[in-house]
Write an enzyme that holds these catalytic residues in place. Structure first.
Site, PDB file in Angstrom:
ATOM      1  N   LEU A  39       0.939  -1.242   0.006  1.00  0.00           N
ATOM      2  CA  LEU A  39      -0.114   0.052   0.082  1.00  0.00           C
ATOM      3  C   LEU A  39       0.929   1.276   0.340  1.00  0.00           C
ATOM      4  O   LEU A  39       0.681   2.028  -0.789  1.00  0.00           O
ATOM      5  CB  LEU A  39      -0.976  -0.125   1.176  1.00  0.00           C
ATOM      6  CG  LEU A  39      -1.810   1.150   1.485  1.00  0.00           C
ATOM      7  CD1 LEU A  39      -2.642   1.619   0.224  1.00  0.00           C
ATOM      8  CD2 LEU A  39      -2.264   1.055   2.935  1.00  0.00           C
ATOM      9  N   VAL A  40       1.829   1.411   0.847  1.00  0.00           N
ATOM     10  CA  VAL A  40       2.537   2.686   1.218  1.00  0.00           C
ATOM     11  C   VAL A  40       3.595   2.699   0.007  1.00  0.00           C
ATOM     12  O   VAL A  40       3.923   3.517  -0.518  1.00  0.00           O
ATOM     13  CB  VAL A  40       3.110   2.688   2.502  1.00  0.00           C
ATOM     14  CG1 VAL A  40       3.953   4.036   2.730  1.00  0.00           C
ATOM     15  CG2 VAL A  40       1.992   2.861   3.683  1.00  0.00           C
ATOM     16  N   SER A 132       3.720   3.205  12.763  1.00  0.00           N
ATOM     17  CA  SER A 132       2.263   3.204  12.619  1.00  0.00           C
ATOM     18  C   SER A 132       1.765   4.081  13.927  1.00  0.00           C
ATOM     19  O   SER A 132       2.689   4.232  14.882  1.00  0.00           O
ATOM     20  CB  SER A 132       1.663   1.843  12.661  1.00  0.00           C
ATOM     21  OG  SER A 132       0.493   2.026  13.117  1.00  0.00           O
ATOM     22  N   SER A 133       0.538   4.568  13.998  1.00  0.00           N
ATOM     23  CA  SER A 133       0.274   5.363  14.905  1.00  0.00           C
ATOM     24  C   SER A 133      -0.180   4.685  16.210  1.00  0.00           C
ATOM     25  O   SER A 133      -0.460   4.980  17.294  1.00  0.00           O
ATOM     26  CB  SER A 133      -1.286   6.277  14.449  1.00  0.00           C
ATOM     27  OG  SER A 133      -2.129   5.361  14.148  1.00  0.00           O
ATOM     28  N   CYS A 134      -0.307   3.204  16.157  1.00  0.00           N
ATOM     29  CA  CYS A 134      -0.465   2.476  17.087  1.00  0.00           C
ATOM     30  C   CYS A 134       0.769   2.364  18.163  1.00  0.00           C
ATOM     31  O   CYS A 134       0.398   1.585  19.016  1.00  0.00           O
ATOM     32  CB  CYS A 134      -0.876   0.718  16.489  1.00  0.00           C
ATOM     33  SG  CYS A 134       0.719   0.084  15.999  1.00  0.00           S
ATOM     34  N   TYR A 161       2.669  -5.835  17.533  1.00  0.00           N
ATOM     35  CA  TYR A 161       3.044  -4.964  16.144  1.00  0.00           C
ATOM     36  C   TYR A 161       3.458  -3.636  16.498  1.00  0.00           C
ATOM     37  O   TYR A 161       4.808  -3.207  15.999  1.00  0.00           O
ATOM     38  CB  TYR A 161       1.930  -4.680  15.228  1.00  0.00           C
ATOM     39  CG  TYR A 161       2.069  -3.752  14.139  1.00  0.00           C
ATOM     40  CD1 TYR A 161       2.765  -4.453  12.798  1.00  0.00           C
ATOM     41  CD2 TYR A 161       1.445  -2.643  14.086  1.00  0.00           C
ATOM     42  CE1 TYR A 161       3.160  -3.592  11.862  1.00  0.00           C
ATOM     43  CE2 TYR A 161       1.982  -1.766  12.742  1.00  0.00           C
ATOM     44  CZ  TYR A 161       2.690  -2.561  11.770  1.00  0.00           C
ATOM     45  OH  TYR A 161       2.747  -1.559  10.650  1.00  0.00           O
ATOM     46  N   LYS A 165       7.317  -1.713  16.088  1.00  0.00           N
ATOM     47  CA  LYS A 165       7.577  -0.362  15.406  1.00  0.00           C
ATOM     48  C   LYS A 165       8.345   0.619  16.304  1.00  0.00           C
ATOM     49  O   LYS A 165       9.233   1.322  15.732  1.00  0.00           O
ATOM     50  CB  LYS A 165       6.196   0.217  14.824  1.00  0.00           C
ATOM     51  CG  LYS A 165       5.498  -0.467  13.834  1.00  0.00           C
ATOM     52  CD  LYS A 165       6.708  -0.539  12.529  1.00  0.00           C
ATOM     53  CE  LYS A 165       6.089  -1.225  11.386  1.00  0.00           C
ATOM     54  NZ  LYS A 165       7.038  -1.131  10.235  1.00  0.00           N
ATOM     55  N   PRO A 188       2.619   7.398  10.298  1.00  0.00           N
ATOM     56  CA  PRO A 188       1.078   7.589   9.648  1.00  0.00           C
ATOM     57  C   PRO A 188       0.149   7.214  10.572  1.00  0.00           C
ATOM     58  O   PRO A 188       0.191   6.223  11.268  1.00  0.00           O
ATOM     59  CB  PRO A 188       1.374   6.681   8.264  1.00  0.00           C
ATOM     60  CG  PRO A 188       2.234   5.584   8.453  1.00  0.00           C
ATOM     61  CD  PRO A 188       3.394   6.220   9.476  1.00  0.00           C
ATOM     62  N   THR A 189      -0.950   7.902  10.173  1.00  0.00           N
ATOM     63  CA  THR A 189      -2.187   7.549  10.986  1.00  0.00           C
ATOM     64  C   THR A 189      -2.712   6.295  10.058  1.00  0.00           C
ATOM     65  O   THR A 189      -2.014   5.810   9.189  1.00  0.00           O
ATOM     66  CB  THR A 189      -3.233   8.589  10.757  1.00  0.00           C
ATOM     67  OG1 THR A 189      -4.195   8.217  11.564  1.00  0.00           O
ATOM     68  CG2 THR A 189      -3.534   9.331   9.382  1.00  0.00           C
ATOM     69  N   HIS A 204      -7.082  -4.030   7.175  1.00  0.00           N
ATOM     70  CA  HIS A 204      -7.599  -3.105   8.478  1.00  0.00           C
ATOM     71  C   HIS A 204      -9.056  -2.537   8.127  1.00  0.00           C
ATOM     72  O   HIS A 204      -9.813  -2.958   7.240  1.00  0.00           O
ATOM     73  CB  HIS A 204      -6.807  -1.607   8.057  1.00  0.00           C
ATOM     74  CG  HIS A 204      -5.483  -2.063   8.760  1.00  0.00           C
ATOM     75  ND1 HIS A 204      -4.219  -2.268   7.739  1.00  0.00           N
ATOM     76  CD2 HIS A 204      -4.904  -1.785   9.863  1.00  0.00           C
ATOM     77  CE1 HIS A 204      -3.240  -2.600   8.733  1.00  0.00           C
ATOM     78  NE2 HIS A 204      -3.531  -2.147   9.964  1.00  0.00           N
ATOM     79  N   ARG A 212     -16.652  -5.486   2.026  1.00  0.00           N
ATOM     80  CA  ARG A 212     -17.881  -5.949   2.863  1.00  0.00           C
ATOM     81  C   ARG A 212     -19.080  -5.139   2.329  1.00  0.00           C
ATOM     82  O   ARG A 212     -20.087  -5.643   1.733  1.00  0.00           O
ATOM     83  CB  ARG A 212     -18.000  -5.615   4.313  1.00  0.00           C
ATOM     84  CG  ARG A 212     -19.107  -6.050   5.219  1.00  0.00           C
ATOM     85  CD  ARG A 212     -18.805  -5.968   6.676  1.00  0.00           C
ATOM     86  NE  ARG A 212     -17.634  -6.613   6.932  1.00  0.00           N
ATOM     87  CZ  ARG A 212     -16.992  -5.917   8.060  1.00  0.00           C
ATOM     88  NH1 ARG A 212     -17.445  -5.184   8.617  1.00  0.00           N
ATOM     89  NH2 ARG A 212     -15.671  -6.543   8.275  1.00  0.00           N
ATOM     90  N   TRP A 227     -18.105  -5.027  13.359  1.00  0.00           N
ATOM     91  CA  TRP A 227     -17.588  -5.193  14.645  1.00  0.00           C
ATOM     92  C   TRP A 227     -17.982  -3.915  15.294  1.00  0.00           C
ATOM     93  O   TRP A 227     -17.663  -2.760  15.037  1.00  0.00           O
ATOM     94  CB  TRP A 227     -16.120  -5.795  14.554  1.00  0.00           C
ATOM     95  CG  TRP A 227     -15.937  -7.054  14.409  1.00  0.00           C
ATOM     96  CD1 TRP A 227     -16.628  -8.077  13.505  1.00  0.00           C
ATOM     97  CD2 TRP A 227     -14.902  -7.966  14.690  1.00  0.00           C
ATOM     98  NE1 TRP A 227     -16.197  -9.085  13.504  1.00  0.00           N
ATOM     99  CE2 TRP A 227     -15.209  -9.155  14.465  1.00  0.00           C
ATOM    100  CE3 TRP A 227     -13.661  -7.531  15.377  1.00  0.00           C
ATOM    101  CZ2 TRP A 227     -13.913 -10.081  14.463  1.00  0.00           C
ATOM    102  CZ3 TRP A 227     -12.643  -8.617  15.580  1.00  0.00           C
ATOM    103  CH2 TRP A 227     -13.001  -9.895  15.233  1.00  0.00           C
TER     104      TRP A 227
END
Length: 337
Positions: A39-40, A132-134, A161, A165, A188-189, A204, A212, A227
């Protein structure tokens, strides 16, 4: 002070600070994008080529396993890049992270250490490590500033994860301290766009919702079930915006602290679901399975540092979603299942 080499790299002194003035990158130099099909990474390749870089290189995971240290070192010695963006990672949503924490921790640590150590051994001048923002605490003050790192407990559904990071950020900072190389990190967000993972079990939230609702619209389903409660708030950035920000940071920013990359605004999961339903043409009902986890209640990044460096987001959420849905439909037969 004893200085230990990294796979044969010798140094004679540890610099006290990095003396580097950010400037326009050499368009003729070799630029390695690790993870160039993701993706990135694919967005970064598009951005670099559109910006005149003539020697952008990369290897697919089938051609080069970044978890294989010897193979990574051999490839880096062969291409000798001047610049590198580390966009390769094992990624996934709440289900994947919760189910396979060992994989997310082990694989990402190996990828990062192999690529960064090989870059160090081959004197790569500028490296951008993407996280990652996580990485930030679950209940960090909103919007989340860069100095919130390591100030609280992580979200347990993706802590493995996140730890990997965080280790990558510290790796970059350690290289700056010990070897004086002007490497940087960008966080990144939530990202979305072409070449995202749309698989039901590994995606994600945004690509999962796109798939979906699109499938429900095609089959004429009366309802879609998501969810959680739909109340958590999320910030979304198109991958092309992320790529633009990465190149901008490489040419305009230098510092040890990671830089948040986002839009500075967020929406609820319920709102994003309604927007996607409208874009794909789904006219049924949306139901929420509240027995499933919500994850972090809010993740909005403070992008002041990024703005100070001269960059702001350009692609609106509505525009980005329309472009991503169009790409998904064009590539539905070939994307990851």
């Amino acid at each position: 002070m004893e200085l230990r080499p990294v796979d044969g790299r010798e140094v004679t002194a540890a610099p006290d600070s990095v003396a580097y003035e950010p400037r326009e990158l050499d368009r003729g130099a070799t630029f390695y994008v690790a993870g160039h099909r993701g993706l990135v990474g694919s967005a970064i390749v598009r951005k670099l080529e559109a910006s005149g870089f003539a020697n952008v290189v990369g290897k697919s995971s089938a051609e080069l396993d970044l978890k294989n240290r010897d193979a990574v070192f051999a490839y880096m010695a062969e291409i000798r890049p001047k610049y590198l963006v580390l966009a390769a990672a094992k990624v996934g949503g709440i289900l994947a992270n919760s189910t396979y924490p060992v994989d997310f921790l082990s694989e990402n640590l190996r990828i990062q250490s192999n690529v960064l150590d090989a870059a160090l051994a081959n004197d790569v001048e500028r490296v951008a490590f993407l996280g990652s923002s996580c990485i930030y605490p679950k209940f960090a003050e909103q919007p989340i500033r860069e100095d919130s790192l390591l100030t609280g407990h992580l979200e347990p559904t993706n802590d493995a994860y996140a730890i990997a990071k965080i280790a990558g950020i510290l790796n970059v900072q350690a290289v700056r301290r010990q070897y004086g190389l002007p490497w940087i990190s960008a966080m990144p967000t939530n990202l979305y766009g072409p070449n995202d993972n749309f698989s039901p079990k590994g995606s994600h939230v945004l690509p999962a919702l796109i798939r979906r609702y699109d499938e429900a619209a095609k089959t004429g389903s009366a309802a879609v079930t998501n969810w959680g409660t739909g109340t958590p708030r999320r910030e979304f950035l198109h991958s092309d915006d992320m790529a633009d920000a990465v190149l901008h940071l490489l040419e305009h920013y230098d510092g040890p602290e990671q830089v948040n990359v986002g839009t500075g605004s967020d929406v609820t999961i319920r709102e994003i679901a309604e927007t996607i339903a409208g874009v794909v043409g789904f006219e049924g009902e949306t139901e929420w399975d509240t027995t499933k986890p919500d994850g972090t209640p809010q993740k909005l990044l403070d992008v002041s540092k990024l703005a100070e460096a001269g960059w702001t987001s350009k692609i609106t959420l509505e525009e980005g979603l329309e472009r991503t849905v169009a790409w998904y439909r064009d590539h539905a037969e070939s994307i990851r299942q």
